[in-house]
Design an enzyme around this catalytic site. Structure first.
Site, PDB file in Angstrom:
ATOM      1  N   TYR A 138      41.531  47.632  42.548  1.00 56.77           N
ATOM      2  CA  TYR A 138      40.336  47.544  41.402  1.00 56.77           C
ATOM      3  C   TYR A 138      39.697  45.934  40.824  1.00 56.77           C
ATOM      4  O   TYR A 138      38.858  45.865  41.443  1.00 56.77           O
ATOM      5  CB  TYR A 138      40.113  48.765  40.282  1.00 56.77           C
ATOM      6  CG  TYR A 138      38.497  48.341  39.382  1.00 56.77           C
ATOM      7  CD1 TYR A 138      37.378  49.435  39.747  1.00 56.77           C
ATOM      8  CD2 TYR A 138      38.652  47.756  38.712  1.00 56.77           C
ATOM      9  CE1 TYR A 138      36.355  49.387  39.236  1.00 56.77           C
ATOM     10  CE2 TYR A 138      37.626  48.384  37.895  1.00 56.77           C
ATOM     11  CZ  TYR A 138      36.063  48.944  38.227  1.00 56.77           C
ATOM     12  OH  TYR A 138      35.378  49.065  37.350  1.00 56.77           O
ATOM     13  N   LYS A 178      36.490  43.471  41.345  1.00 56.52           N
ATOM     14  CA  LYS A 178      35.877  42.630  40.648  1.00 56.52           C
ATOM     15  C   LYS A 178      35.592  41.182  40.727  1.00 56.52           C
ATOM     16  O   LYS A 178      34.667  40.138  40.092  1.00 56.52           O
ATOM     17  CB  LYS A 178      36.483  43.982  39.094  1.00 56.52           C
ATOM     18  CG  LYS A 178      36.043  45.595  38.955  1.00 56.52           C
ATOM     19  CD  LYS A 178      34.385  45.382  39.497  1.00 56.52           C
ATOM     20  CE  LYS A 178      33.745  46.054  39.017  1.00 56.52           C
ATOM     21  NZ  LYS A 178      32.307  46.912  39.191  1.00 56.52           N
TER      22      LYS A 178
END
Length: 382
Positions: free
Chosen positions: A225, A229
């Site tokens: 993740y 980002k």
């Protein structure tokens, strides 16, 4: 992470009288004064003290929100509809989109004038993003949207080697590429040159990314993740420079071809957000990750949306939604544009002092976890 934890990690003094000042060195007193300054600055900013005019006026404007059928995206849609915006929500599930439209109608400040629409699309496909912007433009009487807010995505936590590489790629597609595809389609529409005799007065347009504080300070267990980002944050910084070329041309619009409006880029960096996606994330999140982020107190989607919109109204660029998020941002400002030269500089000094303790602590906890528990067992839910 609670502010008190940061105080404890940095050994901030608790002074009860002026006489106690003699017991502390100048560096410690300076750090204490800096900490108090940052707290005062943060509180003032969060409550809007010293704010200028509204830099994010949405009454009568058309707003597109990707990921707008649930969680933060839906909360943003409802709050902007309550401020008079015409809102288009984009996601995959039609039933959720339809429910979001009905709720927006109920929250609208002027339902007889405002319009609401939904589009079902897979934003990992760039052609779908082009279709969304074209459909919104047609629906909006031939005018492109005034605001595009990228909220689409979900978190799939897990340790790097335990998560299949195809799921790492899926996270990059679902997080980074949905944002990049949407931004590309949006900016191609907004930055089309208009000749001087075609220029009309067009309000500033806003492109908003939704990121995460994990782009500033990664945590073990978020390897699928955090990189996506961080890529969004890098894209945002790059576009914040590139867009000034077009804004410069816009400033000379009466004598040369230029975009129809100037554009501002923003990025939101929430921490945990209470939502169905967060609940699903908790089911597969490694126990070590939960321990490392146990001081992160998730916010409601409504709170995150409200704080984010208030910051946009102040004209901020990198936006965090809680005190700890401000501290995390301060560690990683680097060359990013500042919301406030003085405030963000002080914040950066404090944050880097605090994280002299925090990063070794996070690594130490991971080491102790492995020493006690051995190799991690993959979550059967994954």
């Amino acid at each position: 992470m609670d502010p008190r934890d940061l105080l404890a990690r940095f050994h901030m003094p608790q002074l009860s009288s002026f006489q106690a000042l003699d017991n502390y060195s100048t560096p410690v007193l300076g750090a204490s004064a800096l900490f108090c300054t940052i707290i005062a600055y943060t509180i003032a900013k969060m409550f809007g003290y010293g704010s200028r005019k509204n830099e994010f006026e949405v009454d009568g404007k058309t707003v597109v929100i990707t990921g707008g059928s649930d969680g933060m995206g839906k909360a943003v849609a409802l709050q902007l509809s309550a401020k008079g915006a015409n809102v288009v929500v984009v996601a995959r599930t039609v039933s959720k989109l339809q429910n979001a439209v009905e709720e927006m109608k109920a929250s609208a400040v002027n339902s007889s004038k405002q319009k609401f629409h939904y589009i079902s699309a897979d934003l990992t496909d760039p052609a779908e993003c082009e279709r969304v912007i074209a459909e919104v433009t047609l629906w909006n009487s031939g005018a492109p949207p005034d605001v595009v807010w990228c909220c689409a995505g979900f978190s799939r936590p897990g340790f790097f080697v335990d998560v299949p590489i195809k799921e790492h790629r899926q996270q990059m597609d679902t997080l980074y590429w949905t944002a990049a595809n949407t931004a590309h389609a949006t900016l191609r529409s907004w930055l089309t040159p208009v000749s001087p005799n075609e220029q009309v007065k067009t309000p500033r347009r806003h492109l908003i990314f939704t990121c995460s504080t994990l782009a500033f300070v990664p945590i073990a267990g978020y390897s699928p993740y955090s990189p996506a980002k961080a890529a969004i944050r890098s894209l945002s910084d790059t576009l914040s420079q590139e867009i000034e070329m077009y804004n410069g041309a816009y400033s000379q619009r009466h004598s040369t071809n230029a975009p129809a409006a100037d554009v501002k880029i923003h990025t939101i960096f929430p921490m945990g957000i209470l939502s169905p996606g967060f609940d699903n994330e908790q089911k597969i999140k490694p126990e070590l990750t939960k321990q490392l982020e146990e001081a992160d107190k998730p916010q409601t989607p409504s709170d995150v949306a409200k704080i984010s919109i208030s910051a946009l109204e102040r004209g901020e660029y990198l936006i965090t939604t809680m005190f700890i998020g401000h501290i995390l941002k301060g560690t990683a400002l680097g060359p990013s544009p500042r919301n406030s030269i003085i405030g963000d500089t002080l914040l950066s000094w404090l944050s880097n002092l605090v994280f002299l303790q925090v990063i070794p602590d996070l690594r130490g906890k991971a080491f102790k976890w492995g020493k006690k528990n051995g190799l991690p067992t993959p979550n059967p839910a994954s």
